[in-house]
Enzyme design. Structure first.
Site, PDB file in Angstrom:
ATOM      1  N   CYS A   1       2.892 -44.707  41.575  1.00 13.63           N
ATOM      2  CA  CYS A   1       2.915 -45.612  42.727  1.00 13.63           C
ATOM      3  C   CYS A   1       2.558 -44.905  44.028  1.00 13.63           C
ATOM      4  CB  CYS A   1       4.265 -46.322  42.827  1.00 13.63           C
ATOM      5  SG  CYS A   1       5.701 -45.245  42.893  1.00 13.63           S
TER       6      CYS A   1
ATOM      7  N   HIS B   1       5.758 -48.308  49.823  1.00 12.93           N
ATOM      8  CA  HIS B   1       5.611 -46.910  50.218  1.00 12.93           C
ATOM      9  C   HIS B   1       4.703 -46.825  51.443  1.00 12.93           C
ATOM     10  CE1 HIS B   1       7.639 -45.748  46.668  1.00 12.93           C
ATOM     11  NE2 HIS B   1       6.630 -45.398  45.891  1.00 12.93           N
TER      12      HIS B   1
END
Lengths: 356, 356
Positions: free
Chosen positions: B137, B262
């Site tokens: 990710c 993120h």
């Protein structure tokens, strides 16, 4: 007063902006450090005059900022907005007071030294305007560690990303973060676009976006070409303190939901090959630095653990895998102590020694 | 069922790990995207078998992970721990199923392509083991934007700092963050050393330190020379996806108290001089990228605003002040969507087109 008896002949200190977030920490620090001062006079805006604050175990009444407030003062610590410092620091200096200023007003003035006692203590004497500047909290959070590595390896380039605490934006920053925490605790917010923003509404305080359950890539005011004032400060101040006017410095400042203690990731490239062993040896013995670096044992500094402490904490020391001249560091320090009040107090002590 | 009527002859899809944090997002995404699949079979550990989950508006019963569970399946999406993928992906592949795996088990295998459909779609055909890997990710949160800039300018070096959301550590990460938020809301914690740590106690969940009112410079497990597994992933995967096996990549991964999405700061050096205008033009037109970059108007992406969305958001585009070949970016994306489930679904669609 009895307490004053042994203080005769010592330099008199003024704290201008005694009632602010940094001012409060300053009074704590002055109470904890070796007591070298005669009178300590507390000065603030007329609005705060008459308040009584504790310093060195005594209650002291705050007086209003006027020209006369500097009568008999040798050294004045300023922690006030830029425009207040611009107006009043020269007034104090004209009366022979040495001003140690923590605003952004004079940091890049070539006639004002920008001093970090562990890095460039001698610069304190070059105060042609009677003013010594204290660096910004972001610069101060990393510069002691970097200065020690530069002295050994010779710095060539810096790439820095900052994780800035809310108190870097003053008391309002902390109040805002705490209010936002209460708004999101016990909810399921943070999972759909803008849900945190809607819950926070206009309660963003000094920040452009909610800081709770978020990180905000902005601090300060816009400068040319998309840079922020906070980012430009780190570049300009690092160059000035280290005496490297051409040093390439790339910085991105991001606000994070931490109360106090800034953290920074640093990619530092040096003149030649470096080793982690040598870097660790330097950091382990540098004054004002604590090496806390053993990830296998869960040891690395975090803001919540270093808040309230004086040193610059360094962890995650690695050599760049693809460049034997570069080191990676994670650096952490209390932005209100070494990042502001402590460094200001240390500069004042250097000045006092110089006056003696 | 009526819904199946038009699906005859279409490839059959299995979702392995359907009950996890990424699995839940996967079912949402499969329900939102163009419906190219015949059967969608949900597979999980025997413990979860029998549960009913909604996908494409229908309730589907979860079946236990066995060899027979792959009967009649053409493509299987795996979101399971590394050791489960290591065991079961080859089992499925041996039955002729194309596995799209989101674990770390196969990403660096030279016989397994690591695919980002906007960057290296053709690599999906080089699946000698019948397995295609989905990047981690953190890599996925930046690689689409970087890939578009690399195609134009030619990437030479990366320095990346990550601001990783709690859900990168799975459901337990989110639960832990929410529990810690409730512990600190309404308190004055975060102002003295270790006060947050004491309040949180052993409720640190999957994190080595409290993440609330804190940032934690560690993600994953220790690798050689002080690096973390998450940092090594970003370096290895970026090199593999971009086809730049020697690219210098320096990464520091830091966990922040954000639920999902993120963020990364990126310092990217290219072969020759770059301009912000050209970079903005590329980012504004690149598929899967949204340029959101006008700090003077308060426009920059933040995790709380981009969570739940598909694109990679880019802001704070600046040219390095001291290096005309380098750009600074702040990149932000949903680690459960493009960062995991969405990219996996996109790869599966490429595979389906290839099988047709």
């Amino acid at each position: 007063m009895a307490g004053d008896a042994g203080r005769t002949g010592r330099p008199a200190l003024a704290v201008v902006g005694a009632t602010g977030a940094v001012g409060a920490v300053m009074l704590q620090i002055l109470s904890q450090r070796a007591d070298i001062w005669g009178e300590i006079r507390l000065i603030a805006s007329p609005r705060s005059a008459g308040r009584r604050l504790a310093v060195r175990g005594e209650e002291v009444e705050v007086v209003a900022l006027t020209e006369e407030a500097f009568d008999g003062i040798d050294v004045a610590l300023f922690d006030v907005p830029d425009e207040v410092a611009e107006r009043w620091a020269p007034v104090a200096a004209a009366k022979g007071v040495v001003v140690v200023d923590n605003s952004g007003a004079f940091r890049m003035d070539p006639d004002v030294p920008l001093v970090v006692p562990e890095v460039n203590p001698h610069a304190v004497r070059m105060r042609r305007r009677g003013i010594v500047a204290n660096p910004s909290c972001t610069t101060l959070s990393m510069i002691v560690a970097l200065g020690s590595l530069h002295a050994e390896f010779g710095l060539r380039e810096l790439v820095v990303s900052a994780y800035l605490a809310a108190s870097g934006a003053g008391r309002a920053g902390v109040t805002t973060l705490r209010q936002q925490l209460s708004l999101v605790a016990g909810t399921e917010l943070g999972t759909s676009p803008g849900d945190v923003r809607r819950a926070v509404g206009d309660r963003t305080g000094p920040f452009p976006e909610p800081v709770v359950l978020n990180v905000v890539p902005w601090a300060g005011t816009p400068r040319e070409d998309g840079w922020s004032s906070e980012e430009m400060k780190v570049r300009g101040e690092t160059r000035k303190i280290l005496g490297l006017p051409e040093l390439p410095v790339a910085v991105t400042c991001v606000r994070v939901p931490v109360v106090t203690a800034h953290a920074l990731t640093v990619h530092a490239r040096f003149e030649g090959e470096v080793t982690v062993d040598k870097a660790r040896e330097i950091l382990a013995t540098a004054p004002g630095v604590v090496l806390f670096d053993n990830p296998e044992a869960g040891e690395f500094p975090t803001p919540a653990d270093v808040v309230g402490t004086d040193p610059t904490w360094v962890g995650r020391v690695r050599r760049a895998l693809d460049d034997p001249t570069a080191l990676e560091l994670f650096v952490c320090g209390d932005n209100l102590r070494k990042g502001s009040a402590l460094n200001t107090a240390q500069i004042a002590e250097l000045v006092a020694a110089d006056l003696a």
